[in-house]
Design a protein around this motif. Structure first.
Motif, PDB file in Angstrom:
ATOM      1  N   MET A  47       0.816  -1.206   0.000  1.00 52.20           N
ATOM      2  CA  MET A  47       0.000   0.000   0.000  1.00 52.20           C
ATOM      3  C   MET A  47       0.848   1.254   0.000  1.00 52.20           C
ATOM      4  O   MET A  47       0.509   2.239  -0.657  1.00 52.20           O
ATOM      5  N   ARG A  71      -6.154  13.192  -3.003  1.00 60.93           N
ATOM      6  CA  ARG A  71      -5.571  12.240  -3.964  1.00 60.93           C
ATOM      7  C   ARG A  71      -5.061  10.996  -3.244  1.00 60.93           C
ATOM      8  O   ARG A  71      -5.226   9.877  -3.720  1.00 60.93           O
ATOM      9  N   ILE A 121      -7.062  -0.620  -1.111  1.00 56.65           N
ATOM     10  CA  ILE A 121      -7.913  -1.427  -0.230  1.00 56.65           C
ATOM     11  C   ILE A 121      -8.841  -2.306  -1.066  1.00 56.65           C
ATOM     12  O   ILE A 121      -9.036  -3.487  -0.776  1.00 56.65           O
ATOM     13  N   ARG A 122      -9.413  -1.729  -2.116  1.00 62.84           N
ATOM     14  CA  ARG A 122     -10.262  -2.529  -3.015  1.00 62.84           C
ATOM     15  C   ARG A 122      -9.493  -3.701  -3.613  1.00 62.84           C
ATOM     16  O   ARG A 122      -9.959  -4.833  -3.638  1.00 62.84           O
ATOM     17  N   CYS A 125      -7.965   8.693  -2.363  1.00 65.02           N
ATOM     18  CA  CYS A 125      -8.440   7.935  -3.533  1.00 65.02           C
ATOM     19  C   CYS A 125      -7.502   6.773  -3.840  1.00 65.02           C
ATOM     20  O   CYS A 125      -7.946   5.655  -4.108  1.00 65.02           O
ATOM     21  N   ALA A 126      -6.202   7.059  -3.804  1.00 62.68           N
ATOM     22  CA  ALA A 126      -5.229   6.008  -4.099  1.00 62.68           C
ATOM     23  C   ALA A 126      -5.336   4.893  -3.055  1.00 62.68           C
ATOM     24  O   ALA A 126      -5.314   3.702  -3.384  1.00 62.68           O
ATOM     25  N   ARG A 127      -5.459   5.276  -1.801  1.00 59.12           N
ATOM     26  CA  ARG A 127      -5.553   4.290  -0.723  1.00 59.12           C
ATOM     27  C   ARG A 127      -6.815   3.430  -0.884  1.00 59.12           C
ATOM     28  O   ARG A 127      -6.796   2.216  -0.709  1.00 59.12           O
ATOM     29  N   ALA A 128      -7.926   4.093  -1.282  1.00 62.63           N
ATOM     30  CA  ALA A 128      -9.168   3.342  -1.502  1.00 62.63           C
ATOM     31  C   ALA A 128      -8.957   2.290  -2.600  1.00 62.63           C
ATOM     32  O   ALA A 128      -9.447   1.159  -2.494  1.00 62.63           O
ATOM     33  N   GLY A 129      -8.222   2.664  -3.640  1.00 64.95           N
ATOM     34  CA  GLY A 129      -7.925   1.711  -4.711  1.00 64.95           C
ATOM     35  C   GLY A 129      -7.143   0.515  -4.184  1.00 64.95           C
ATOM     36  O   GLY A 129      -7.439  -0.634  -4.512  1.00 64.95           O
ATOM     37  N   GLU A 173       1.309   6.488  -7.087  1.00 61.87           N
ATOM     38  CA  GLU A 173       0.161   7.204  -7.649  1.00 61.87           C
ATOM     39  C   GLU A 173       0.128   8.681  -7.277  1.00 61.87           C
ATOM     40  O   GLU A 173      -0.456   9.493  -7.986  1.00 61.87           O
ATOM     41  N   THR A 174       0.726   9.038  -6.140  1.00 58.36           N
ATOM     42  CA  THR A 174       0.563  10.416  -5.659  1.00 58.36           C
ATOM     43  C   THR A 174       1.865  11.098  -5.271  1.00 58.36           C
ATOM     44  O   THR A 174       1.857  12.301  -4.999  1.00 58.36           O
ATOM     45  N   ARG A 187       3.823   1.543  -1.264  1.00 57.03           N
ATOM     46  CA  ARG A 187       4.428   1.681  -2.579  1.00 57.03           C
ATOM     47  C   ARG A 187       3.418   2.231  -3.586  1.00 57.03           C
ATOM     48  O   ARG A 187       3.715   3.099  -4.394  1.00 57.03           O
ATOM     49  N   GLU A 188       2.191   1.703  -3.539  1.00 52.85           N
ATOM     50  CA  GLU A 188       1.168   2.173  -4.471  1.00 52.85           C
ATOM     51  C   GLU A 188       0.831   3.644  -4.232  1.00 52.85           C
ATOM     52  O   GLU A 188       0.631   4.412  -5.170  1.00 52.85           O
TER      53      GLU A 188
END
Lengths: 163, 163
Positions: free
Chosen positions: A31, A115, A124-125, A118-122, A38-39, A33-34
């Protein structure tokens, strides 16, 4: 109590714990790293932006921020200095106590926080909701809630290195 | 993919996730504090001692240690320097590659690792096994295993800042 007074875990207990610990650690790395990809935000940036975003007018005393995060003083100062240089927060003298300082979210910081969310929500999904589904995520939260109940009274209300 | 392309979590999903995240964070803080109180070791010390203790002859190449921990190079060097000063590890040139360096557990390091393991077992008993019991700990491990399966292929095999 001497450390050696604790009986070791049995094999099943130790295996269950280490599975949980490893999954936590991997989830955290992936998470983080992502988020950065992304941000451009680190996990530390994102934690601070999130706490400030939910504070009234995006403003908190440095001390309260530190209580919330349970960070050591030097770590928080260092982190805030870098975030100030990047224009994500600013520091201002506290209105009712000139010696204390407030940490204030800038507009850029607020946008970066959104931002990040949103990235974190992605993440988690993809990595939690996807593999587990809604019901097993709820089961995970139930277990976590039971852990948290016992822990709540264990942590001090003050941050780590305050007198 | 732009960060804002991810749909937000619904209220139940977000609440479940934040319960899990908070419990993880509290558990980590409480366990780290107890470890330091009982043994004088930080979590970072203990992680390194644990990895080395399970390596053949308590010896690993610095690079392999870094792969295992997924730490950045500067963080690991800094940490190893301090542990060397405290006599917990020593560094030696690698037998088959003089340019590479091995990290070796000292006797004092091995003993400290054992004390850390006992203290950690006490924390797990008090804060995890106690509140959940054996069966719910197994349920937690099952959920963690499902998370971990998906994550295993996501992380790079190399440590964060290797060329």
């Amino acid at each position: 109590v001497a450390a050696t007074d604790h009986p070791p875990l049995d094999a099943a207990e130790a295996a269950a714990w280490s599975t949980f610990e490893r999954a936590q650690e991997r989830l955290r790395s992936v998470m983080a790293r992502e988020l950065t990809q992304e941000t451009g935000l680190s996990d530390a940036d994102f934690q601070i932006l999130s706490v400030l975003a939910s504070a009234y007018r995006g403003r908190l005393r440095a001390f309260d921020l530190r209580c919330e995060l349970q960070w050591e003083k030097s770590r928080l100062s260092h982190q805030l200095r870098r975030m100030e240089q990047r224009g994500l927060i600013r520091r201002e003298a506290c209105a009712d106590d000139g010696r204390a300082s407030d940490v204030v979210l800038t507009d850029a910081g607020r946008e970066a926080g959104v931002r990040g969310k949103c990235a974190r929500a992605g993440s988690i999904r993809r990595h939690v909701l996807g593999p587990l589904g809604k019901e097993r995520l709820a089961a995970l939260a139930d277990l976590a809630m039971d852990l948290d109940m016992g822990l709540r009274d264990t942590l001090p209300r003050h941050p780590p290195d305050e007198d």
